[in-house]
Write a protein that holds these residues in place. Structure first.
Motif, PDB file in Angstrom:
ATOM      1  N   UNK A   1       0.699  16.326  10.975  1.00 54.64           N
ATOM      2  CA  UNK A   1       0.251  15.151  10.215  1.00 54.64           C
ATOM      3  C   UNK A   1      -1.265  14.980  10.333  1.00 54.64           C
ATOM      4  N   UNK A   2      -1.829  15.137  11.542  1.00 48.14           N
ATOM      5  CA  UNK A   2      -3.275  15.012  11.738  1.00 48.14           C
ATOM      6  C   UNK A   2      -4.033  16.056  10.917  1.00 48.14           C
ATOM      7  N   UNK A   3      -3.552  17.300  10.954  1.00 50.35           N
ATOM      8  CA  UNK A   3      -4.250  18.354  10.221  1.00 50.35           C
ATOM      9  C   UNK A   3      -4.215  18.098   8.721  1.00 50.35           C
ATOM     10  N   UNK A   4      -3.108  17.521   8.242  1.00 49.08           N
ATOM     11  CA  UNK A   4      -3.038  17.201   6.822  1.00 49.08           C
ATOM     12  C   UNK A   4      -3.992  16.064   6.470  1.00 49.08           C
ATOM     13  N   UNK A   5      -4.191  15.107   7.386  1.00 42.84           N
ATOM     14  CA  UNK A   5      -5.150  14.036   7.148  1.00 42.84           C
ATOM     15  C   UNK A   5      -6.569  14.595   7.081  1.00 42.84           C
ATOM     16  N   UNK A   6      -6.873  15.599   7.901  1.00 41.11           N
ATOM     17  CA  UNK A   6      -8.215  16.191   7.908  1.00 41.11           C
ATOM     18  C   UNK A   6      -8.458  16.972   6.619  1.00 41.11           C
ATOM     19  N   UNK A   7      -7.463  17.787   6.194  1.00 40.99           N
ATOM     20  CA  UNK A   7      -7.664  18.649   5.035  1.00 40.99           C
ATOM     21  C   UNK A   7      -7.384  17.975   3.716  1.00 40.99           C
ATOM     22  N   UNK A   8      -6.557  16.914   3.742  1.00 43.76           N
ATOM     23  CA  UNK A   8      -6.273  16.197   2.512  1.00 43.76           C
ATOM     24  C   UNK A   8      -5.434  16.972   1.524  1.00 43.76           C
ATOM     25  N   UNK A   9      -4.566  17.866   2.013  1.00 39.95           N
ATOM     26  CA  UNK A   9      -3.677  18.603   1.113  1.00 39.95           C
ATOM     27  C   UNK A   9      -2.368  18.905   1.841  1.00 39.95           C
ATOM     28  N   UNK A  10      -1.358  19.338   1.086  1.00 36.30           N
ATOM     29  CA  UNK A  10      -0.057  19.612   1.674  1.00 36.30           C
ATOM     30  C   UNK A  10      -0.163  20.735   2.690  1.00 36.30           C
ATOM     31  N   UNK A  11       0.650  20.618   3.782  1.00 32.75           N
ATOM     32  CA  UNK A  11       0.578  21.640   4.821  1.00 32.75           C
ATOM     33  C   UNK A  11       1.630  22.723   4.641  1.00 32.75           C
TER      34      UNK A  11
ATOM     35  N   UNK B   1       0.810  -1.217   0.000  1.00 29.68           N
ATOM     36  CA  UNK B   1       0.000   0.000   0.000  1.00 29.68           C
ATOM     37  C   UNK B   1       0.842   1.266   0.000  1.00 29.68           C
ATOM     38  N   UNK B   2       2.125   1.135   0.301  1.00 29.60           N
ATOM     39  CA  UNK B   2       2.984   2.312   0.303  1.00 29.60           C
ATOM     40  C   UNK B   2       2.807   3.151   1.549  1.00 29.60           C
ATOM     41  N   UNK B   3       3.041   4.458   1.422  1.00 26.67           N
ATOM     42  CA  UNK B   3       3.003   5.358   2.570  1.00 26.67           C
ATOM     43  C   UNK B   3       1.659   6.079   2.668  1.00 26.67           C
ATOM     44  N   UNK B   4       1.455   6.755   3.797  1.00 27.79           N
ATOM     45  CA  UNK B   4       0.234   7.531   4.027  1.00 27.79           C
ATOM     46  C   UNK B   4       0.104   8.661   3.011  1.00 27.79           C
ATOM     47  N   UNK B   5       1.219   9.170   2.521  1.00 25.93           N
ATOM     48  CA  UNK B   5       1.179  10.270   1.556  1.00 25.93           C
ATOM     49  C   UNK B   5       0.298   9.927   0.349  1.00 25.93           C
ATOM     50  N   UNK B   6       0.264   8.662   0.006  1.00 26.42           N
ATOM     51  CA  UNK B   6      -0.511   8.214  -1.163  1.00 26.42           C
ATOM     52  C   UNK B   6      -2.019   8.405  -0.956  1.00 26.42           C
ATOM     53  N   UNK B   7      -2.470   8.409   0.299  1.00 26.39           N
ATOM     54  CA  UNK B   7      -3.913   8.423   0.573  1.00 26.39           C
ATOM     55  C   UNK B   7      -4.418   9.772   1.073  1.00 26.39           C
ATOM     56  N   UNK B   8      -3.568  10.796   1.082  1.00 26.13           N
ATOM     57  CA  UNK B   8      -4.017  12.102   1.545  1.00 26.13           C
ATOM     58  C   UNK B   8      -4.774  12.799   0.408  1.00 26.13           C
ATOM     59  N   UNK B   9      -6.074  12.955   0.594  1.00 26.18           N
ATOM     60  CA  UNK B   9      -6.916  13.569  -0.433  1.00 26.18           C
ATOM     61  C   UNK B   9      -8.194  14.082   0.216  1.00 26.18           C
ATOM     62  N   UNK B  10      -8.841  15.090  -0.380  1.00 29.14           N
ATOM     63  CA  UNK B  10     -10.123  15.569   0.144  1.00 29.14           C
ATOM     64  C   UNK B  10     -11.171  14.466   0.082  1.00 29.14           C
ATOM     65  N   UNK B  11     -12.224  14.562   0.933  1.00 24.07           N
ATOM     66  CA  UNK B  11     -13.264  13.524   0.960  1.00 24.07           C
ATOM     67  C   UNK B  11     -13.973  13.319  -0.376  1.00 24.07           C
ATOM     68  N   UNK B  12     -14.033  14.359  -1.220  1.00 24.78           N
ATOM     69  CA  UNK B  12     -14.747  14.204  -2.481  1.00 24.78           C
ATOM     70  C   UNK B  12     -13.943  13.450  -3.536  1.00 24.78           C
ATOM     71  N   UNK B  13     -12.674  13.155  -3.234  1.00 29.43           N
ATOM     72  CA  UNK B  13     -11.853  12.336  -4.142  1.00 29.43           C
ATOM     73  C   UNK B  13     -12.036  10.871  -3.755  1.00 29.43           C
ATOM     74  N   UNK B  14     -13.073  10.256  -4.267  1.00 33.59           N
ATOM     75  CA  UNK B  14     -13.447   8.906  -3.828  1.00 33.59           C
ATOM     76  C   UNK B  14     -12.420   7.851  -4.208  1.00 33.59           C
ATOM     77  N   UNK B  15     -11.624   8.091  -5.242  1.00 31.63           N
ATOM     78  CA  UNK B  15     -10.649   7.089  -5.680  1.00 31.63           C
ATOM     79  C   UNK B  15      -9.480   6.968  -4.719  1.00 31.63           C
ATOM     80  N   UNK B  16      -9.214   8.003  -3.927  1.00 26.95           N
ATOM     81  CA  UNK B  16      -8.049   8.015  -3.039  1.00 26.95           C
ATOM     82  C   UNK B  16      -8.449   8.057  -1.569  1.00 26.95           C
TER      83      UNK B  16
ATOM     84  N   UNK C   1       6.274  12.363   9.278  1.00 30.97           N
ATOM     85  CA  UNK C   1       5.557  12.970   8.161  1.00 30.97           C
ATOM     86  C   UNK C   1       4.883  11.859   7.379  1.00 30.97           C
ATOM     87  N   UNK C   2       3.983  12.164   6.454  1.00 27.42           N
ATOM     88  CA  UNK C   2       3.223  11.110   5.756  1.00 27.42           C
ATOM     89  C   UNK C   2       4.100  10.112   5.000  1.00 27.42           C
TER      90      UNK C   2
END
Length: 603
Positions: free
Chosen positions: A486-496, A370-385, A420-421
């Motif tokens: 890291x938590x805030x980036x998971x919530x927002x789904x974009x680079x901090x 699955x790789x790293x967490x960085x791969x899955x950081x995306x806004x909720x409307x990006x259903x593919x990620x 970091x992710x």
């Protein structure tokens, strides 16, 4: 430039084209490179032998490939002869397929009459035989039963037999057996050999006598002399070129090796001696090349080196990180291996082995597709990620537990300094695993802060006090700041972080998250009430973790408790961006934090 291995192959081919006859005289015969004389004889030679000329059990056979085979009565194996030492009465056997255990398993622990296995120390051993998958060239491997060495080759193998009290030496570095020695006691021709004579049976008896061997030289034609001279000259030329290439390669490698500062190499070797008792697998650089199939599949490249996919067996996949061997002073390597050797936790990657072969350095970990967490950081409307809020909470809690273990669960407090992710790996069950301890520091549990000469970490996740002591002393709270980002980036789904035209970094998330919690930002739309509770909880915990003053940040134990709770009682901290806030990036640090004694980390 020509490769000296190619010269070796050419030389071997030329020699094979000019091979001598098997037998020359009644004193000495030859098969390939093995010289044969009494008490041995070639059964298929052109010389005439009677059954009374030689002792029973010393029959040799020369096959079509000029390989000498020892043929023994009632022994259902072929023992190929590497060499014979008539003075010490020893014969060395091997398997041309490099699979001698296959033959030894059949022999068991019995002596091979009229021979016995030679053991330099006379000690018998118990040997375990393993059968591996049929795809290997050698399906049978052997290991000393008493050793606790675990070779990667036998992980997927099955034990087939234990043979007790064997006398042949067992080399665990080569489980395919290599070669073993047999020795004989009778007939004894040592007295004849000492006089420079040959040995034979007296006519009609089984007693030996000495005699002087007079050979009849066969005349060689002029053409034969020319061919022999040409071959000798060509051989000498090839050997000279090979020698020059070897000298060139030696000095080239030595020059590269001594580019490393001597004190760094000494420190690494001293560390490896102390670390050997921890029992990770130490690989050679050749092992690393084999495991990664010549570094054929890259998984990515970071600041400390490249990562490649590898395979220890068909069932065990690994990730191999090749460290930048010609840069740095070796501290990253020592930190990573030393720190990982002390860690055993579900939320921290497992170190399977390492390589410290000259200037080559590598680390071997479990592989996570699955790789790293960085791969899955995306806004909720990006259903593919986007993974969903439940899985994000699971990952956030796993990372928090891993950091809590580093801070409190080991003999020393381990400060990661690079959370970091990219350094959070995700396994098949979406369990988070912390990795990359190249920047980690160790300090006693009863101390709160560490000294630091330079900032370390990844921009956007580095705590303010790491840059400037005006914000307080560097401590385990610096990891908590990185975790909060890291938590805030998971919530927002974009680079901090954001890079402006002037190459300056600005932290964007904290103010944006405050606006989100207060309803002034609608970029993230969460319809499900349960998901909204999780997102709010992650955001509030993240904001508490990134407080400017380290003493305002919770401990990681408290963070775990906050994430495990329902989140309804959590209150967001005041925003540091309000002019009326009690703290801020331009405000001085609180005095109570500056009163902590600064201590040096444990090397």
């Amino acid at each position: 430039m020509l490769n000296y291995e190619k010269f070796s192959l050419l030389l071997t081919a030329l020699i094979l084209l000019w091979k001598p006859a098997i037998g020359k005289n009644r004193c000495t015969e030859k098969c390939g490179h093995v010289h044969i004389q009494f008490p041995f004889h070639l059964r298929n030679s052109n010389l005439n032998h009677t059954t009374t000329d030689y002792p029973p059990g010393f029959d040799l056979f020369c096959d079509e490939n000029d390989q000498t085979v020892l043929e023994l009565p009632a022994v259902p194996v072929k023992l190929f002869v590497q060499s014979i030492d008539y003075r010490s009465k020893q014969i060395q056997i091997y398997d041309p397929q490099n699979c001698l255990p296959n033959q030894l398993l059949t022999l068991g622990n019995s002596s091979v009459s009229p021979f016995r296995f030679y053991n330099e120390y006379g000690l018998s051993r118990n040997v375990s035989f393993f059968r591996c998958n049929s795809g290997l060239l050698c399906p049978i491997l052997q290991l000393d039963s008493s050793t606790d060495f675990i070779d990667p080759q036998i992980i997927s193998c099955t034990k087939v037999s234990d043979v007790l009290s064997v006398l042949w030496p067992v080399n665990n570095d080569d489980p395919r057996g290599g070669a073993v020695l047999l020795e004989w006691s009778k007939p004894d021709c040592s007295s004849c050999e000492a006089q420079g004579h040959k040995c034979r049976y007296k006519t009609g008896t089984r007693e030996t006598e000495c005699f002087v061997c007079r050979t009849n030289k066969i005349p060689t034609s002029t053409i034969g002399l020319i061919v022999a001279g040409a071959l000798a000259g060509l051989t000498l030329l090839l050997l000279s070129v090979i020698a020059l290439l070897c000298v060139y390669r030696y000095y080239k490698m030595r020059g590269r090796y001594y580019k490393m500062r001597g004190e760094d190499q000494v420190r690494i070797e001293k560390f490896l001696e102390d670390y050997r008792a921890m029992k990770p697998t130490r690989f050679t650089y050749a092992d690393i090349k084999r495991i990664t199939n010549g570094f054929s599949e890259s998984l990515g490249e970071g600041a400390h080196g490249a990562v490649f996919k590898g395979m220890l067996s068909r069932e065990i996949l690994v990730a191999v990180k090749i460290l930048n061997g010609t840069e740095g002073d070796g501290k990253d390597f020592i930190n990573e291996v030393g720190t990982m050797g002390k860690i055993h936790h579900v939320n921290v990657v497992r170190l399977l082995g390492f390589c410290a072969d000259g200037y080559h350095r590598a680390l071997v970990y479990d592989f996570f597709p699955n790789g790293s967490l960085q791969r899955f950081l995306a806004p909720p409307d990006n259903k593919d990620v986007f993974l969903g809020w439940v899985k994000l909470q699971q990952i956030a809690l796993g990372v928090a537990r891993g950091i809590e273990y580093l801070h409190l669960g080991c003999d020393h407090r381990i400060l990661h300094f690079d959370i970091n992710p990219h350094n959070v790996l995700i396994d098949d069950h979406f369990i988070a695993k912390l990795t990359d301890f190249g920047l980690a520091k160790l300090c006693p549990k009863n101390q709160s802060t560490v000294s630091m000469t330079a900032a370390r970490g990844t921009l956007g996740y580095i705590a303010p006090e790491v840059f400037s002591r005006n914000f307080g002393n560097v401590s385990y709270k610096s990891d908590i700041y990185s975790y909060g980002m890291l938590l805030l980036e998971m919530v927002g789904g974009r680079k901090n972080t954001n890079v402006s035209a002037e190459e300056s970094f600005q932290v964007l998330y904290p103010e944006w998250i405050h606006n989100l919690l207060e309803g002034r930002d609608v970029h993230v739309s969460i319809e499900d009430e349960g998901d909204a509770i999780i997102a709010k909880k992650l955001a509030i915990v993240g904001l508490w973790c990134i407080q400017w003053n380290p003493v305002d940040r919770p401990s990681m134990k408290t963070v775990v408790q906050m994430l495990e709770g329902d989140g309804e009682k959590l209150i967001a901290p005041p925003t540091p961006f309000d002019s009326a806030g009690s703290t801020g990036p331009n405000a001085p640090a609180r005095r109570q934090n500056l009163e902590l004694e600064v201590i040096h980390e444990t090397e």
